[in-house]
Write an enzyme that holds these catalytic residues in place. Sequence first.
Site, mmCIF file in Angstrom:
data_model
loop_
_atom_site.group_PDB
_atom_site.id
_atom_site.type_symbol
_atom_site.label_atom_id
_atom_site.label_comp_id
_atom_site.label_asym_id
_atom_site.label_seq_id
_atom_site.Cartn_x
_atom_site.Cartn_y
_atom_site.Cartn_z
ATOM 1 C CD GLU A 291 -3.289 0.537 2.020
ATOM 2 O OE1 GLU A 291 -4.461 0.573 1.634
ATOM 3 O OE2 GLU A 291 -2.975 0.285 3.199
ATOM 4 C CG HIS A 312 6.819 -29.552 2.722
ATOM 5 N ND1 HIS A 312 7.498 -30.719 2.477
ATOM 6 C CD2 HIS A 312 7.404 -28.999 3.815
ATOM 7 C CE1 HIS A 312 8.438 -30.877 3.405
ATOM 8 N NE2 HIS A 312 8.399 -29.843 4.219
ATOM 9 C CE LYS A 426 -11.015 3.151 1.405
ATOM 10 N NZ LYS A 426 -10.332 4.125 2.239
HETATM 11 O O1 PA5 Z 1 -2.867 1.808 5.969
HETATM 12 C C1 PA5 Z 1 -3.903 2.398 5.741
HETATM 13 O O2 PA5 Z 1 -3.983 3.648 5.771
HETATM 14 C C2 PA5 Z 1 -5.170 1.640 5.424
HETATM 15 O O3 PA5 Z 1 -4.922 0.280 5.293
HETATM 16 C C3 PA5 Z 1 -6.187 1.840 6.545
HETATM 17 O O4 PA5 Z 1 -5.636 1.433 7.754
HETATM 18 C C4 PA5 Z 1 -7.476 1.071 6.280
HETATM 19 O O5 PA5 Z 1 -8.014 1.417 5.036
HETATM 20 C C5 PA5 Z 1 -8.507 1.386 7.356
HETATM 21 O O6 PA5 Z 1 -8.709 2.756 7.444
HETATM 22 P P1 PA5 Z 1 -9.350 3.435 8.695
HETATM 23 O O7 PA5 Z 1 -8.462 3.223 9.866
HETATM 24 O O8 PA5 Z 1 -9.481 4.867 8.328
HETATM 25 O O9 PA5 Z 1 -10.684 2.776 8.915
#
Ligand code: PA5
Length: 436
Positions: A291, A312, A426
Site C-alpha cells: 500500500e 512443501h 470505495k
Molecule cells: O494503511 C492504511 O492507511 C489503510 O490500510 C487503513 O488502515 C485502512 O483502510 C482502514 O482505514 P481506517 O483506519 O481509516 O478505517
Amino acid sequence: MLRVDFTNIMSSSVSDQHGIAEADAADLASKTTKAHAVFSRWRESKDAIFFDMVSDSQIAAGIMEEAHRTSEDFENVVVLGIGGSALGLRCAAQALLLPFWNLRDDKARSHRPRLFVMDNIDPDSFSALLAELDIKRTRFVVISKSGKTTETAAQFFIVLEKLRKAVGGSWQKNMAIITDPKDGDLRPFANKEGVVSFPIHPKLGGRYSVLSAVGLFPAACVGIDIGGLLSGAKAMAKRCGEPDMERNIAYRIGGYHHHLERTKGKSISVMMPYSDGLSVASEWYAQLWAESLGKGGLGQTPVKALGTTDQHSQVQLYMDGPNDKVFTFLRVESFRSGARDTTVGSPSDHFGYLKGKGLGEILNAEQEATAGALAQAKRPNITVSFPTLDAHHLGEFFMLYEISTAFAGALYGINPFDQPGVELGKKLTREILSKG
Ligand code: PA5
C-alpha cells in the site's frame, strides 16, 4: 538486538546479475543521500511521524489505566477495524500472546480477556462470534483513523444495536473508540455519547500506526508489554538514524529491494518467517510494502509465506521458477518453550540425524538450508534474526520495516503515506450499496 544477515543478497553469493554488486555501490550511495534528505523532510513535516512518536514519553499515558480497567471488567476484547487498523495488532498478538490464547482458561491467561480482531465482514464469522460471546462481558474497540471506512462502520452499527439491547443505558462502557482527533464520524459520536476514546495523530497513516493507541491499547488490554514494544522501536529508530546506507540496516533493506526491483528484475518480495509466532508479520509487511509503494506504475509485489510449511508448497517455484524475487527470512534463535517436550528422543535408524534435536533446532536448520539453497540457485535473500520473540524485538522489527518502507518510497520518488488507488473501489462500493 535484531540481526540482519545480508550475505546472500550480495553479488559474492548470488552473482553480479542477481545481487548487490560493487558496481552498484556508487549509484546506491548517491541515491541514498537524496532519499535521506527526503526522509528527513518527512520527519520535519510529520509525514513520517511514526519515527519520532515512539520517543514521546507520554505515548502510553492513559492507555495503561484504561487497559487495566478493561482487563478487570471484561472477559473478551473484540477489535473492529481493517487494514492498518488491525494488522499490527494481529501481528503483535500472534507473536506475543501464549499460543492458542483464546482457548486457554482464565488462569492461564493471567485473568486477561480473550482477543478477537474482526478485520473482515464475512457474515458467517461475524454472526458466529456475536452468538458465542457474552456481549455484556465484552468490550468492543472500534478502530478507524478516518472514521469513514465502510466495513468498520457496518460492524460498528451492528454491534451498537446489539449492545444497546443487551446492556441498556450503560452500553458506553462496553465500547472504546480510536480515531482521528477531529475528522470522521466516530469522533463526534464518541464525544456526544461519552465513549472512552483515544486519538490517532492526524498525520499517522493506518499501516504505520501499530505503535500508537491503535495497536497499543488493545495489546495492553490483553497484557502485552507495550513498554517493551516502544523501547524496541525507539532503539531501532536510534540505530537507523545514520545517513550512510552501509551503517543503516533499514536503508540497506529498503535500498537493496528498490535497487534489485529497478535494475535486476526482482519484481516480487517474499517474506517467509520460520515461526508460527511471526506468521502474521509477513501479512503486516505485505500491507505496508504494497500500500505504501504500489503507485504510479511502480512498486514490488509482496508475497507471504511460512517456513517450513511452504517449503512443501512454494519453494519449488522459488528455487526453479523465474528468478524475479528477493526473499526475507525471519527466524527466532531461542524459542520461548525451549526444547521442552519437543525433542526427538528415539528416532528410527533412517531418521538418526534427528536424535536429540529439538523442533526449534530443526526449524532453524531448515531455514538456513532454504536460504543457502536459494543462494546457490542465485536467488538473493536476507535473514532477520530475533534473539527471542518478545515485545522489545517485535518493536524493533516494526520500526525497522516502517523506516525501510518509507525510505524505499523516497527512492521511488512517491508518497509512501497515502493510498489513492483504493479510493475508486470505495466509491463504487458506496454507489452499488446506495442503489439497492
Ligand atoms: O494503511 C492504511 O492507511 C489503510 O490500510 C487503513 O488502515 C485502512 O483502510 C482502514 O482505514 P481506517 O483506519 O481509516 O478505517
